[in-house]
Design a protein around this motif. Structure first.
Motif, PDB file in Angstrom:
ATOM      1  N   ASN A  18      32.369  25.739  37.282  1.00  0.00           N
ATOM      2  CA  ASN A  18      33.407  24.944  36.623  1.00  0.00           C
ATOM      3  C   ASN A  18      34.420  25.811  35.895  1.00  0.00           C
ATOM      4  OD1 ASN A  18      32.331  22.526  37.452  1.00  0.00           O
ATOM      5  ND2 ASN A  18      31.123  22.228  35.596  1.00  0.00           N
ATOM      6  N   CYS A  19      33.985  26.954  35.379  1.00  0.00           N
ATOM      7  CA  CYS A  19      34.892  27.797  34.586  1.00  0.00           C
ATOM      8  C   CYS A  19      36.015  28.403  35.431  1.00  0.00           C
ATOM      9  CB  CYS A  19      34.118  28.882  33.842  1.00  0.00           C
ATOM     10  SG  CYS A  19      33.116  29.932  34.880  1.00  0.00           S
ATOM     11  N   ILE A  20      35.971  28.244  36.748  1.00  0.00           N
ATOM     12  CA  ILE A  20      37.066  28.747  37.584  1.00  0.00           C
ATOM     13  C   ILE A  20      38.375  28.030  37.221  1.00  0.00           C
ATOM     14  CG2 ILE A  20      36.735  27.180  39.546  1.00  0.00           C
ATOM     15  CD1 ILE A  20      37.725  30.899  39.708  1.00  0.00           C
ATOM     16  N   GLU A  23      40.788  29.684  34.805  1.00  0.00           N
ATOM     17  CA  GLU A  23      41.560  30.823  35.289  1.00  0.00           C
ATOM     18  C   GLU A  23      43.011  30.471  35.594  1.00  0.00           C
ATOM     19  OE1 GLU A  23      40.417  33.932  35.347  1.00  0.00           O
ATOM     20  OE2 GLU A  23      38.477  33.228  34.596  1.00  0.00           O
ATOM     21  N   LYS A  24      43.337  29.196  35.650  1.00  0.00           N
ATOM     22  CA  LYS A  24      44.711  28.734  35.890  1.00  0.00           C
ATOM     23  C   LYS A  24      45.292  29.337  37.170  1.00  0.00           C
ATOM     24  CE  LYS A  24      45.326  27.037  31.486  1.00  0.00           C
ATOM     25  NZ  LYS A  24      44.222  26.163  31.308  1.00  0.00           N
ATOM     26  N   LEU A  25      44.502  29.282  38.248  1.00  0.00           N
ATOM     27  CA  LEU A  25      44.916  29.840  39.530  1.00  0.00           C
ATOM     28  C   LEU A  25      45.899  28.927  40.246  1.00  0.00           C
ATOM     29  CD1 LEU A  25      41.410  30.945  40.855  1.00  0.00           C
ATOM     30  CD2 LEU A  25      43.176  32.408  39.842  1.00  0.00           C
ATOM     31  N   GLY A  76      39.812  39.966  38.152  1.00  0.00           N
ATOM     32  CA  GLY A  76      38.390  40.287  38.051  1.00  0.00           C
ATOM     33  C   GLY A  76      37.461  39.261  38.667  1.00  0.00           C
ATOM     34  N   LEU A  77      38.016  38.344  39.459  1.00  0.00           N
ATOM     35  CA  LEU A  77      37.175  37.302  40.064  1.00  0.00           C
ATOM     36  C   LEU A  77      36.458  37.791  41.312  1.00  0.00           C
ATOM     37  CD1 LEU A  77      39.679  34.372  39.587  1.00  0.00           C
ATOM     38  CD2 LEU A  77      37.587  34.810  38.281  1.00  0.00           C
ATOM     39  N   ILE A  78      37.046  38.760  41.992  1.00  0.00           N
ATOM     40  CA  ILE A  78      36.418  39.361  43.168  1.00  0.00           C
ATOM     41  C   ILE A  78      36.589  40.868  43.098  1.00  0.00           C
ATOM     42  CG2 ILE A  78      36.822  37.334  44.649  1.00  0.00           C
ATOM     43  CD1 ILE A  78      39.051  39.007  46.050  1.00  0.00           C
ATOM     44  N   SER A  79      35.734  41.554  43.838  1.00  0.00           N
ATOM     45  CA  SER A  79      35.889  42.986  44.074  1.00  0.00           C
ATOM     46  C   SER A  79      36.048  43.169  45.573  1.00  0.00           C
ATOM     47  CB  SER A  79      34.668  43.763  43.589  1.00  0.00           C
ATOM     48  OG  SER A  79      34.518  43.624  42.205  1.00  0.00           O
ATOM     49  N   VAL A  80      36.920  44.077  45.968  1.00  0.00           N
ATOM     50  CA  VAL A  80      37.185  44.310  47.389  1.00  0.00           C
ATOM     51  C   VAL A  80      36.746  45.728  47.734  1.00  0.00           C
ATOM     52  CG1 VAL A  80      38.955  44.389  49.186  1.00  0.00           C
ATOM     53  CG2 VAL A  80      39.164  42.742  47.299  1.00  0.00           C
ATOM     54  N   THR A  81      35.915  45.838  48.766  1.00  0.00           N
ATOM     55  CA  THR A  81      35.483  47.133  49.275  1.00  0.00           C
ATOM     56  C   THR A  81      36.031  47.279  50.683  1.00  0.00           C
ATOM     57  OG1 THR A  81      33.431  46.950  48.006  1.00  0.00           O
ATOM     58  CG2 THR A  81      33.479  48.586  49.784  1.00  0.00           C
ATOM     59  N   HIS A  82      36.839  48.313  50.898  1.00  0.00           N
ATOM     60  CA  HIS A  82      37.419  48.549  52.217  1.00  0.00           C
ATOM     61  C   HIS A  82      36.383  49.232  53.095  1.00  0.00           C
ATOM     62  CE1 HIS A  82      41.253  47.373  50.558  1.00  0.00           C
ATOM     63  NE2 HIS A  82      41.023  48.199  49.554  1.00  0.00           N
ATOM     64  N   ASN A  99      32.625  38.112  41.750  1.00  0.00           N
ATOM     65  CA  ASN A  99      32.137  38.600  40.470  1.00  0.00           C
ATOM     66  C   ASN A  99      31.656  37.431  39.624  1.00  0.00           C
ATOM     67  OD1 ASN A  99      32.766  41.263  41.159  1.00  0.00           O
ATOM     68  ND2 ASN A  99      34.857  41.016  40.425  1.00  0.00           N
ATOM     69  N   LYS A 100      30.550  37.624  38.965  1.00  0.00           N
ATOM     70  CA  LYS A 100      29.938  36.549  38.184  1.00  0.00           C
ATOM     71  C   LYS A 100      30.795  36.214  36.964  1.00  0.00           C
ATOM     72  CE  LYS A 100      25.419  35.120  36.689  1.00  0.00           C
ATOM     73  NZ  LYS A 100      24.012  35.490  36.574  1.00  0.00           N
ATOM     74  N   ILE A 101      31.212  34.958  36.871  1.00  0.00           N
ATOM     75  CA  ILE A 101      32.038  34.509  35.741  1.00  0.00           C
ATOM     76  C   ILE A 101      31.341  33.392  34.958  1.00  0.00           C
ATOM     77  CG2 ILE A 101      34.232  35.167  36.774  1.00  0.00           C
ATOM     78  CD1 ILE A 101      34.646  32.189  37.493  1.00  0.00           C
ATOM     79  N   TRP A 102      30.159  33.019  35.383  1.00  0.00           N
ATOM     80  CA  TRP A 102      29.456  31.917  34.725  1.00  0.00           C
ATOM     81  C   TRP A 102      28.354  32.398  33.836  1.00  0.00           C
ATOM     82  CZ3 TRP A 102      29.751  33.155  39.753  1.00  0.00           C
ATOM     83  CH2 TRP A 102      28.594  33.538  40.426  1.00  0.00           C
TER      84      TRP A 102
END
Length: 102
Positions: A18-20, A23-25, A76-82, A99-102
Motif C-alpha cells: 500500500n505504501c507505493i 511515492e506519488k508515481l 530507490g524502489l528498484i535496483s537494476v543490474t546489467h 527494493n523492500k519499502i514495506w
C-alpha cells in the motif's frame, strides 16, 4: 455489488504494498513497478523481463519504459543490474530487484 464466497484461485493475482501510493508515481511508473512486482520471484524479488516485454505488457514504448525504470531506480524502489553474455559480450535483459519499502 454482492461478493460471493468463492476464493480467488491461487496464482491469479499479486499484491503490491500500500505504501507505493505514498511515492506519488506517474501512471507509467506505477504500471512498470506493478509489472516488475508481478514478474518477480516472491523470495528474491528479482525478475529479468526485457525492455520490449515490459513495453508490450504495459502498453507503452520502450523509451517510456526507460524513463519509468529511471524514476523507479532514482527513487530507490528498484535496483537494476546489467547483464552481459560473457562469451559474446552481448547485452542480456537486466535483472530488476524490487527494493523492500514495506
Amino acid at each position: 455489488m454482492i461478493h460471493s464466497n468463492k476464493k480467488f484461485p491461487s496464482g491469479n493475482f499479486f499484491i503490491v504494498p500500500n505504501c507505493i501510493y505514498e511515492e506519488k508515481l506517474k501512471a507509467r511508473d506505477f504500471a512498470v513497478y506493478c509489472y516488475l512486482f508481478y514478474r518477480s520471484d516472491m523470495k528474491t524479488f528479482k525478475c529479468y523481463p526485457s525492455r520490449s516485454t515490459i513495453a508490450k505488457n504495459c502498453r507503452m514504448t520502450e523509451p517510456t519504459v526507460d524513463e519509468a525504470l529511471r524514476v523507479l531506480e532514482d527513487n530507490g524502489l528498484i535496483s537494476v543490474t546489467h547483464r552481459f553474455d560473457y562469451n559474446t559480450g552481448n547485452r542480456l535483459s537486466n535483472i530488476y530487484t524490487i527494493n523492500k519499502i514495506w
